[in-house]
Design a protein around this motif. Sequence first.
Motif, PDB file in Angstrom:
ATOM      1  N   SER A 139       1.922  -7.592 -43.286  1.00 50.83           N
ATOM      2  CA  SER A 139       1.351  -7.809 -41.957  1.00 50.83           C
ATOM      3  C   SER A 139       0.049  -7.046 -41.805  1.00 50.83           C
ATOM      4  O   SER A 139      -0.163  -6.025 -42.450  1.00 50.83           O
ATOM      5  CB  SER A 139       2.323  -7.355 -40.870  1.00 50.83           C
ATOM      6  N   GLY A 176       6.428 -14.752 -39.081  1.00 47.54           N
ATOM      7  CA  GLY A 176       5.666 -13.806 -38.278  1.00 47.54           C
ATOM      8  C   GLY A 176       6.178 -13.633 -36.867  1.00 47.54           C
ATOM      9  O   GLY A 176       5.686 -12.783 -36.130  1.00 47.54           O
ATOM     10  N   VAL A 181       7.562 -10.109 -36.220  1.00 45.62           N
ATOM     11  CA  VAL A 181       6.457  -9.141 -36.153  1.00 45.62           C
ATOM     12  C   VAL A 181       5.758  -9.257 -34.802  1.00 45.62           C
ATOM     13  O   VAL A 181       5.492  -8.250 -34.133  1.00 45.62           O
ATOM     14  CB  VAL A 181       5.451  -9.374 -37.304  1.00 45.62           C
ATOM     15  N   ALA A 236       7.718  -6.885 -40.716  1.00 43.82           N
ATOM     16  CA  ALA A 236       7.298  -7.929 -41.659  1.00 43.82           C
ATOM     17  C   ALA A 236       8.125  -7.870 -42.935  1.00 43.82           C
ATOM     18  O   ALA A 236       8.432  -8.906 -43.532  1.00 43.82           O
ATOM     19  CB  ALA A 236       5.812  -7.775 -41.981  1.00 43.82           C
ATOM     20  N   SER A 251      -0.953 -17.116 -40.556  1.00 39.46           N
ATOM     21  CA  SER A 251       0.347 -16.904 -41.162  1.00 39.46           C
ATOM     22  C   SER A 251       0.529 -17.848 -42.342  1.00 39.46           C
ATOM     23  O   SER A 251       0.221 -19.027 -42.242  1.00 39.46           O
ATOM     24  CB  SER A 251       1.434 -17.154 -40.103  1.00 39.46           C
TER      25      SER A 251
END
Length: 83
Positions: A77, A4, A7, A70, A32
């Motif tokens: 995401s 993550g 992102v 993502a 996550s």
Amino acid sequence: MASGTIVKNVVEYIVNQIVEDTKSVKVDVADSDDENVTIEVRTSPDDMGRVIGKRGRVARAIRTVAQAAADEEGLNSSVEFID
């Protein structure tokens, strides 16, 4: 690297370009795992409308770009805007 991160960095960059008060921006990986990442975005109340946009168009665009980022990590995401 924590899942993550890409992102989070992408969302943080976009939000910082939109808002006036960049010091108030907080972007966190709320949740996550191996498949999903949830990003939480906080801004000053004055900037939140700017980040969400008319009828949520800017927010939708941010979510679309976040999902593209993502995909690079093989994740799904979701982006939450918290006021």
